[in-house]
Structure formats: structure tokens, C-alpha cells
Scaffold this active site. Structure first.
Site, PDB file in Angstrom:
ATOM      1  N   ARG A  86       0.831  -1.205   0.000  1.00 12.86           N
ATOM      2  CA  ARG A  86       0.000   0.000   0.000  1.00 12.86           C
ATOM      3  C   ARG A  86       0.861   1.249   0.000  1.00 12.86           C
ATOM      4  NH1 ARG A  86      -5.437   2.100   2.174  1.00 12.86           N
ATOM      5  NH2 ARG A  86      -5.042   4.300   1.980  1.00 12.86           N
ATOM      6  N   ARG A  95      -3.366   4.986  -5.108  1.00 13.41           N
ATOM      7  CA  ARG A  95      -3.157   3.942  -4.104  1.00 13.41           C
ATOM      8  C   ARG A  95      -2.925   2.605  -4.780  1.00 13.41           C
ATOM      9  NH1 ARG A  95      -7.624   5.844   0.082  1.00 13.41           N
ATOM     10  NH2 ARG A  95      -6.808   7.923   0.323  1.00 13.41           N
ATOM     11  N   ASP A  98      -6.731  -0.116  -1.691  1.00 16.65           N
ATOM     12  CA  ASP A  98      -7.561   0.510  -0.665  1.00 16.65           C
ATOM     13  C   ASP A  98      -8.705  -0.447  -0.365  1.00 16.65           C
ATOM     14  OD1 ASP A  98      -8.446   2.480   1.096  1.00 16.65           O
ATOM     15  OD2 ASP A  98      -9.633   3.505  -0.431  1.00 16.65           O
ATOM     16  N   ASP A 100     -11.997  -0.881   2.270  1.00 13.59           N
ATOM     17  CA  ASP A 100     -12.831  -0.180   3.237  1.00 13.59           C
ATOM     18  C   ASP A 100     -14.016  -1.037   3.642  1.00 13.59           C
ATOM     19  OD1 ASP A 100     -11.452   2.361   3.212  1.00 13.59           O
ATOM     20  OD2 ASP A 100     -12.338   2.731   1.247  1.00 13.59           O
TER      21      ASP A 100
END
Length: 183
Positions: A86, A95, A98, A100
């Protein structure tokens, strides 16, 4: 056991491959956190949300079933991000990976008493490390579209996702590959 919808995004390559390969590897890593087979949406390309001088993103959503509490799940997702190398250059910038937590259920707690069609109760939490549901879902087509592929009945805070503007306006996103891309 709780359902957790995980957002995936990448717009940088690493030593193992391009964004497509990074996301495929991330889906396989998520399988290790799930008690059931991980379900994955189509793969989308989207314009960057932040600075426009960066490559387009590849995005998807995965649905896992997990026994991990939210913060333990967050820690596990961050380990997967670190293993993918990352890189976060700037806020809302490019990025490598990522991940989430978008939406997470309360496990075996249901919001309705309808035994024929039970609706899992969604977790609502906010602290210094984690906000569930994830901030800004309703404004992001690259999140709403893949979420709806996995569960067309989702709502957040009483707003049915199929009726929010991110579901009806599909500007800036396109499907790159349909379901099955991560196999």
C-alpha cells in the site's frame, strides 16, 4: 456471523502486477476472513475522486461473512493492504490498494420480525479509527453500483440505495469485467 461489504480500489501497480491483479489477490485474501465463499461484484473503472492528475481507479465490492468484530476486521484489511505494498501518496490520491468496510451487519440481529424475509440489522458505529457505514457511500457511484449487484435491497439510514443519485447517475464509471473476474 456478520455480513461485511468491503470496498476495493486500486490505481497503482506493484511488483506482483497491475491494479487488476492486485484486486484479484485482495479478493483471494478476503476469502481467508470469510466463513462462506466471498461474493464479488463486477469490476468497474472510475475517474479519480480527488486530484485528477492520477490514473483512473479499478473498483469492486466484496461480500464476506465473518466472525471478526469491526476493529479486528479493519486490522485484517490493513494487513492485506500492507502486504500489497500500500502506497498513499496524498489525500484522495493514488493507491496500490484501498480496502474499506462499507457496510457491516450486526450478525444474527434482524431489523424485522418477518421470518420469511429477515433483514439483517446494520451496524452503526463511529470512533477515531472506523466509521460504519462508510462515509460518503450515497454519493459514490463506484461504490453504490457494485453494492447493488450484491444486494439490491440495501439501504443506509433509511435511504434505499436504488433510489439515491449514485445509483441512477452513472457518470465517471464503467464496467470493465463482469462477475467472475476475481476467480
Amino acid at each position: 456471523m456478520a455480513r461485511a461489504f468491503i470496498g476495493l480500489g486500486s490505481n497503482l501497480a506493484n511488483e506482483s502486477g497491475d491494479s487488476h491483479q492486485i484486486l484479484r489477490d485482495a479478493v483471494h485474501a478476503l476469502q481467508g476472513l470469510s466463513t462462506n465463499k466471498t461474493q464479488v461484484s463486477s469490476l468497474y473503472a472510475s475517474s479519480p475522486m480527488g486530484p485528477q492528475d492520477q490514473p483512473d481507479y479499478l473498483n469492486a465490492v466484496a461480500l464476506i461473512h465473518t466472525t471478526l468484530p469491526p476493529h479486528d476486521l479493519l486490522d485484517a484489511l490493513q494487513k492485506i493492504e500492507q502486504l500489497a505494498g500500500r502506497v498513499r501518496v496524498r489525500r484522495w490520491g493514488e493507491r496500490t490498494l484501498d480496502l474499506d468496510i462499507l457496510i457491516m451487519d450486526e450478525g444474527d440481529i434482524f431489523a424485522s420480525d418477518n421470518a420469511e424475509n429477515p433483514v439483517p440489522k446494520q451496524m452503526i458505529m463511529q470512533d477515531e479509527r472506523l466509521t460504519i457505514p462508510h462515509i460518503g457511500i450515497l454519493e459514490r457511484s463506484f461504490v453504490v453500483q457494485p453494492l447493488l449487484e450484491l444486494d439490491a435491497s440495501l439501504s443506509i439510514g433509511g435511504i434505499i440505495l436504488t433510489k439515491c443519485s449514485a445509483a441512477t447517475e452513472q457518470t465517471g464509471i464503467r464496467i470493465v469485467e463482469t462477475v467472475g473476474w476475481a476467480d
